[in-house]
Scaffold this active site. Structure first.
Site, PDB file in Angstrom:
ATOM      1  N   HIS A   1       0.853  -1.261   0.039  1.00  0.00           N
ATOM      2  CA  HIS A   1       0.082   0.044  -0.083  1.00  0.00           C
ATOM      3  C   HIS A   1       1.022   1.164   0.088  1.00  0.00           C
ATOM      4  CE1 HIS A   1      -2.657   2.919   1.779  1.00  0.00           C
ATOM      5  NE2 HIS A   1      -3.693   2.219   1.592  1.00  0.00           N
TER       6      HIS A   1
ATOM      7  N   ASP B   1       2.877  -4.186   8.449  1.00  0.00           N
ATOM      8  CA  ASP B   1       1.953  -3.440   8.295  1.00  0.00           C
ATOM      9  C   ASP B   1       0.630  -4.305   8.269  1.00  0.00           C
ATOM     10  OD1 ASP B   1      -0.543  -2.098   7.034  1.00  0.00           O
ATOM     11  OD2 ASP B   1       0.595  -1.423   5.155  1.00  0.00           O
TER      12      ASP B   1
ATOM     13  N   GLN C   1      -4.626  -4.798   7.116  1.00  0.00           N
ATOM     14  CA  GLN C   1      -5.538  -5.791   6.472  1.00  0.00           C
ATOM     15  C   GLN C   1      -5.411  -6.946   7.596  1.00  0.00           C
ATOM     16  OE1 GLN C   1      -8.005  -5.012   4.500  1.00  0.00           O
ATOM     17  NE2 GLN C   1      -6.965  -2.961   3.996  1.00  0.00           N
TER      18      GLN C   1
ATOM     19  N   LYS D   1     -10.585  -0.477  10.566  1.00  0.00           N
ATOM     20  CA  LYS D   1     -10.522  -1.635   9.551  1.00  0.00           C
ATOM     21  C   LYS D   1     -10.616  -2.673  10.330  1.00  0.00           C
ATOM     22  CE  LYS D   1      -7.254  -0.033   6.027  1.00  0.00           C
ATOM     23  NZ  LYS D   1      -8.205   0.416   5.063  1.00  0.00           N
TER      24      LYS D   1
ATOM     25  N   CYS E   1      -4.615   2.236  -3.699  1.00  0.00           N
ATOM     26  CA  CYS E   1      -3.267   2.965  -3.206  1.00  0.00           C
ATOM     27  C   CYS E   1      -2.481   2.075  -3.316  1.00  0.00           C
ATOM     28  CB  CYS E   1      -3.712   2.962  -1.648  1.00  0.00           C
ATOM     29  SG  CYS E   1      -4.813   4.482  -1.384  1.00  0.00           S
TER      30      CYS E   1
HETATM   31  C1  LIG Z   1      -2.320  -2.721   3.598  1.00  0.00           C
HETATM   32  C2  LIG Z   1      -2.770  -1.367   4.272  1.00  0.00           C
HETATM   33  N1  LIG Z   1      -1.648  -0.600   4.792  1.00  0.00           N
HETATM   34  C3  LIG Z   1      -1.920   0.814   5.118  1.00  0.00           C
HETATM   35  C4  LIG Z   1      -3.150   1.299   5.067  1.00  0.00           C
HETATM   36  C5  LIG Z   1      -3.364   2.957   5.566  1.00  0.00           C
HETATM   37  O1  LIG Z   1      -4.343   2.497   6.675  1.00  0.00           O
HETATM   38  P1  LIG Z   1      -4.980   3.978   7.051  1.00  0.00           P
HETATM   39  O2  LIG Z   1      -5.458   4.737   5.846  1.00  0.00           O
HETATM   40  O3  LIG Z   1      -5.902   3.712   7.890  1.00  0.00           O
HETATM   41  O4  LIG Z   1      -3.918   4.669   7.886  1.00  0.00           O
HETATM   42  C6  LIG Z   1      -4.152   0.594   4.743  1.00  0.00           C
HETATM   43  C7  LIG Z   1      -5.537   1.104   4.125  1.00  0.00           C
HETATM   44  O5  LIG Z   1      -6.211   0.818   3.309  1.00  0.00           O
HETATM   45  C8  LIG Z   1      -3.844  -0.699   4.034  1.00  0.00           C
HETATM   46  O6  LIG Z   1      -4.724  -1.300   3.526  1.00  0.00           O
END
Ligand SMILES: Cc1ncc(COP(=O)(O)O)c(C=O)c1O
Length: 410
Positions: free
Chosen positions: A127, A204, A207, A230, A368
């Site tokens: 992401h 990270d 998910q 999430k 993203c």
């Molecule tokens: C794999 C992953 N990393 C990071 C993020 C960023 O999360 P946030 O926008 O809640 O900070 C997301 C959000 O979709 C994600 O799916």
């Protein structure tokens, strides 16, 4: 075809989500955008209302009943998170605004120690939050960003990953689960490999967390981050878990109230973890809401939840195989929650639009993850992502709607 899941009362679960009861464009809402954000059960909404109606006050600094009660709920939430993710020490749980901020805190800490010649290793499935942040930290420090490739099916090429680990690698940063493809990475094994060459490991977990069963002590990583929204919790709150031995002597992230020990006009000293990384008034209602979300999730039977989610994905995959012109994007053997696809001859945005007109909420675009889309040679995908409250009937509804969309686009 749509048999009930044994010892898993889906109707009772759905009844706890007021938002799911509505109609969109005259059709029952089918919410399949859970990788973007999950819906909130009544228990979470109630916990936030209770905080504001019973004990709204600032935490840690008041000398009155409301402040004591707010602080109690706020700090109890830290215990809830620590237990949920298997953290051995509650002071290793740092409140953030979400995964993105957690990654930036780690990049600030490590980034100030990176030097030219050092390497940070990420994967092709990142992401943007876990790519751009490291890319920029490397640019600032003169370190190099290495990218471990994936196979065409979206699984990490673990042989290449291992080959990219060298004595120059200072940090490995990778997702637990890919938001665009659903690929589950073997994070425990990869962590052990990275540690063997002396690198730190950041996972990270944006998910990964919502599918349950995360145990940071068992994984062995140095950092794990996730967002409350999430995981059935509110937006604007998240967690950075990090090993105390690593975090405690890092440069501070932000300065201000709460994170200091002693202050004079000339200089300041910093407090202990977790406060040293939590400057200013935190998102108290968000933290309390997140703990309520975890309490709610903990009341479910985790094995039944995971079986149910597996079944939704398998069922969608089966349906897709009989659906002309539908290509699944991301077919790794270990995959969860995400059904990314393309419909031959149509742009994902048009598919999303036509599904929305039938009450079906999915996400379309690059998720993203623009470099990942380029790597896969696709303009983006349409993505249905599943959660505990989705049903097999909703998967049926998705394919009925897709059939109509295909006719309209033909
Ligand atoms: C794999 C992953 N990393 C990071 C993020 C960023 O999360 P946030 O926008 O809640 O900070 C997301 C959000 O979709 C994600 O799916």
């Amino acid at each position: 075809m749509t048999a009930a899941i044994s010892h898993f009362d889906i109707d009772a679960i759905r009844a706890q989500f007021p938002i799911l009861q509505q109609q969109i464009e005259g059709n029952p809402l089918v919410y399949l955008d859970n990788a973007a954000t999950t819906q909130k059960p009544k228990a979470v909404i109630q916990a936030i209302t209770d905080y504001y109606t019973q004990c709204n006050a600032n935490v840690h600094r008041g000398a009155h009943h409301l402040a004591d009660e707010a602080t109690r709920r706020f700090e109890q939430a830290r215990d809830t998170v620590a237990a949920f993710i298997g953290a051995r020490d509650r002071s290793e749980v740092i409140w953030t605004s979400g995964t993105t901020e957690a990654i930036n805190i780690v990049a600030n800490g490590i980034g100030q120690r990176l030097q030219p010649g050092d390497e940070v290793l990420v994967t092709e499935m990142e992401h943007h939050a876990n790519l751009v942040t490291w890319q920029q930290a490397c640019k600032r420090s003169g370190a190099s960003l290495k990218v471990a490739p994936i196979h065409d099916n979206g699984a990490l090429n673990t042989t290449a990953f291992t080959r990219l680990l060298t004595d120059k690698t200072k940090l490995v940063a990778l997702p637990h689960v890919s938001n665009a493809l659903g690929t589950v990475n073997p994070i425990k094994t990869l962590t052990a490999e990275a540690h063997a060459i002396g690198a730190l490991v950041f996972i990270d977990g944006a998910q990964g967390i919502a599918h349950g069963g995360v145990d940071v002590s068992d994984i062995g990583c140095d950092f794990y981050a996730f967002s409350g929204h999430k995981l059935f919790g509110p937006t604007g709150v998240g967690v950075l878990w990090g090993k105390k031995a690593v975090l405690q002597d890092w440069p501070v992230w932000q300065t201000g109230g709460e994170m200091i020990a002693q202050v004079t006009y000339q200089s300041s000293t910093w407090g202990e973890l977790p406060n040293r990384l939590e400057a200013g008034t935190p998102n108290i209602a968000g933290v309390i809401g997140l703990a309520a979300a975890i309490d709610w999730f903990n009341r479910l039977d985790l094995t039944a939840v995971q079986t149910h989610e597996r079944r939704l994905l398998d069922y969608a995959t089966e349906q897709a195989h009989g659906f002309d012109g539908l290509q699944i994007v991301g077919t790794a053997a270990d995959k969860i929650g995400v059904f990314s696809f393309l419909l031959e001859g149509s742009h994902p945005a048009d598919v999303g639009f036509l599904l929305d007109k039938q009450g079906i909420a999915i996400r379309t675009g690059s998720h993203c993850a623009q470099p990942l889309m380029q790597r896969l040679g696709v303009p983006g995908t349409a993505r249905a992502s599943f959660s505990v409250y989705n049903t097999l009937q909703e998967v049926d509804a998705l394919f009925i709607a897709l059939k109509k969309a295909r006719q309209m686009l033909a």
